[in-house]
Design a protein around this motif. Sequence first.
Motif, PDB file in Angstrom:
ATOM      1  N   ALA A   1       0.835  -1.207   0.000  1.00  0.00           N
ATOM      2  CA  ALA A   1       0.000   0.000   0.000  1.00  0.00           C
ATOM      3  C   ALA A   1       0.868   1.255   0.000  1.00  0.00           C
ATOM      4  O   ALA A   1       0.585   2.224  -0.714  1.00  0.00           O
ATOM      5  CB  ALA A   1      -0.942  -0.001   1.192  1.00  0.00           C
ATOM      6  N   ILE A   2       1.944   1.249   0.788  1.00  0.00           N
ATOM      7  CA  ILE A   2       2.847   2.404   0.831  1.00  0.00           C
ATOM      8  C   ILE A   2       3.527   2.587  -0.519  1.00  0.00           C
ATOM      9  O   ILE A   2       3.617   3.710  -1.043  1.00  0.00           O
ATOM     10  CB  ILE A   2       3.886   2.249   1.961  1.00  0.00           C
ATOM     11  N   LEU A   3       4.021   1.495  -1.119  1.00  0.00           N
ATOM     12  CA  LEU A   3       4.656   1.577  -2.434  1.00  0.00           C
ATOM     13  C   LEU A   3       3.686   2.072  -3.505  1.00  0.00           C
ATOM     14  O   LEU A   3       4.041   2.881  -4.364  1.00  0.00           O
ATOM     15  CB  LEU A   3       5.256   0.228  -2.824  1.00  0.00           C
ATOM     16  N   ALA A   4       2.446   1.607  -3.439  1.00  0.00           N
ATOM     17  CA  ALA A   4       1.431   2.058  -4.397  1.00  0.00           C
ATOM     18  C   ALA A   4       1.150   3.549  -4.219  1.00  0.00           C
ATOM     19  O   ALA A   4       1.006   4.285  -5.202  1.00  0.00           O
ATOM     20  CB  ALA A   4       0.155   1.245  -4.238  1.00  0.00           C
ATOM     21  N   ALA A   5       1.095   4.017  -2.979  1.00  0.00           N
ATOM     22  CA  ALA A   5       0.837   5.432  -2.714  1.00  0.00           C
ATOM     23  C   ALA A   5       1.989   6.292  -3.241  1.00  0.00           C
ATOM     24  O   ALA A   5       1.768   7.336  -3.857  1.00  0.00           O
ATOM     25  CB  ALA A   5       0.637   5.665  -1.221  1.00  0.00           C
ATOM     26  N   ILE A   6       3.213   5.854  -3.005  1.00  0.00           N
ATOM     27  CA  ILE A   6       4.373   6.591  -3.504  1.00  0.00           C
ATOM     28  C   ILE A   6       4.348   6.631  -5.027  1.00  0.00           C
ATOM     29  O   ILE A   6       4.574   7.677  -5.644  1.00  0.00           O
ATOM     30  CB  ILE A   6       5.690   5.972  -2.979  1.00  0.00           C
TER      31      ILE A   6
ATOM     32  N   LEU B   1       1.764   6.420  -6.974  1.00  0.00           N
ATOM     33  CA  LEU B   1       0.660   7.295  -7.385  1.00  0.00           C
ATOM     34  C   LEU B   1       1.071   8.768  -7.284  1.00  0.00           C
ATOM     35  O   LEU B   1       0.772   9.565  -8.178  1.00  0.00           O
ATOM     36  CB  LEU B   1      -0.580   7.026  -6.529  1.00  0.00           C
ATOM     37  N   VAL B   2       1.778   9.123  -6.224  1.00  0.00           N
ATOM     38  CA  VAL B   2       2.234  10.507  -6.061  1.00  0.00           C
ATOM     39  C   VAL B   2       3.200  10.877  -7.187  1.00  0.00           C
ATOM     40  O   VAL B   2       3.066  11.938  -7.803  1.00  0.00           O
ATOM     41  CB  VAL B   2       2.895  10.713  -4.674  1.00  0.00           C
ATOM     42  N   VAL B   3       4.165  10.002  -7.485  1.00  0.00           N
ATOM     43  CA  VAL B   3       5.141  10.287  -8.543  1.00  0.00           C
ATOM     44  C   VAL B   3       4.446  10.429  -9.900  1.00  0.00           C
ATOM     45  O   VAL B   3       4.700  11.374 -10.647  1.00  0.00           O
ATOM     46  CB  VAL B   3       6.250   9.209  -8.580  1.00  0.00           C
ATOM     47  N   VAL B   4       3.546   9.506 -10.206  1.00  0.00           N
ATOM     48  CA  VAL B   4       2.810   9.579 -11.480  1.00  0.00           C
ATOM     49  C   VAL B   4       1.997  10.869 -11.545  1.00  0.00           C
ATOM     50  O   VAL B   4       1.951  11.549 -12.575  1.00  0.00           O
ATOM     51  CB  VAL B   4       1.927   8.324 -11.671  1.00  0.00           C
ATOM     52  N   SER B   5       1.378  11.249 -10.437  1.00  0.00           N
ATOM     53  CA  SER B   5       0.582  12.484 -10.405  1.00  0.00           C
ATOM     54  C   SER B   5       1.450  13.707 -10.644  1.00  0.00           C
ATOM     55  O   SER B   5       1.042  14.642 -11.341  1.00  0.00           O
ATOM     56  CB  SER B   5      -0.133  12.622  -9.059  1.00  0.00           C
ATOM     57  N   LEU B   6       2.652  13.725 -10.067  1.00  0.00           N
ATOM     58  CA  LEU B   6       3.553  14.861 -10.263  1.00  0.00           C
ATOM     59  C   LEU B   6       3.926  15.022 -11.734  1.00  0.00           C
ATOM     60  O   LEU B   6       3.990  16.138 -12.250  1.00  0.00           O
ATOM     61  CB  LEU B   6       4.802  14.710  -9.394  1.00  0.00           C
TER      62      LEU B   6
END
Length: 185
Positions: free
Chosen positions: A12-17, A19-24
Motif C-alpha cells: 500500500a505504501i509503495l502504491a501510494a508513492i 501514485l504521487v510520482v505519477v501524479s507529479l
Amino acid sequence: MKPAYRNLIRPAILAAIGLVVVSLFFFGFLRIYKIPTNGMSPTFIPDDYVFATKSGKKEADFKQMDIIVFSSPSNPKSRFIQRIAALPGDKVEVKNGHLSVNDQPIVSASGAKPAPGTDTKSDMTLPTYPLVVEPGKVFVIGDNYENSLDSRYFGTIEIDSITHTPKFIVLPFNRIRSFGSDDND
C-alpha cells in the motif's frame, strides 16, 4: 501469527508513492525533456534526457547564468532550454562583434569564446542594441553560441514563460549529473 493487514502495509505504501510520482508527472510538476540540438552543448548534448521541476520562482529569484526551460516564443507548445544572460534592468549590447551585459562580455559556461552578435542572414526580426531588459523579462542564450536560437534572434522572453528548472541529466548513463547551486539554483 501476524494479522493479515500487516502483509498489505508495504504494498500500500509503495502504491501510494507510485501514485504521487505519477501524479507529479501528469500534472506537470516534474518533466523529462529530450535535448534535440547542440544549442546548449557542452552542458546538454543531443539525446540527453533532462529531469526538470516546475519553476515556482519569481522575478527576483532568478540569477544570471541560471538554466531554465521556457515556452518557445514562436510556438508556446514547444520548450527551449537555455541560460539567462541578462536580467531586468541589465543593458545588453554588441561590442566588437560580441554580446556584452552591463559592459561585460558574455562568456560561455565552458569558458569558451565570447558570444557573437547575430547572424545577419536570419529572416527573424532581430532585436536592436543596445537594449535594456524590461521588467518581467530576461535575455537568454544557449551555451553553444554558434548553434543556438536564442534572444539574439527572438528578443527577450517573459519571465512568466519560464516553466521548469533543469535538475539533472538522467540519460544516457555516462552523462548523469546534477545541477547544484553553482549551476542552477
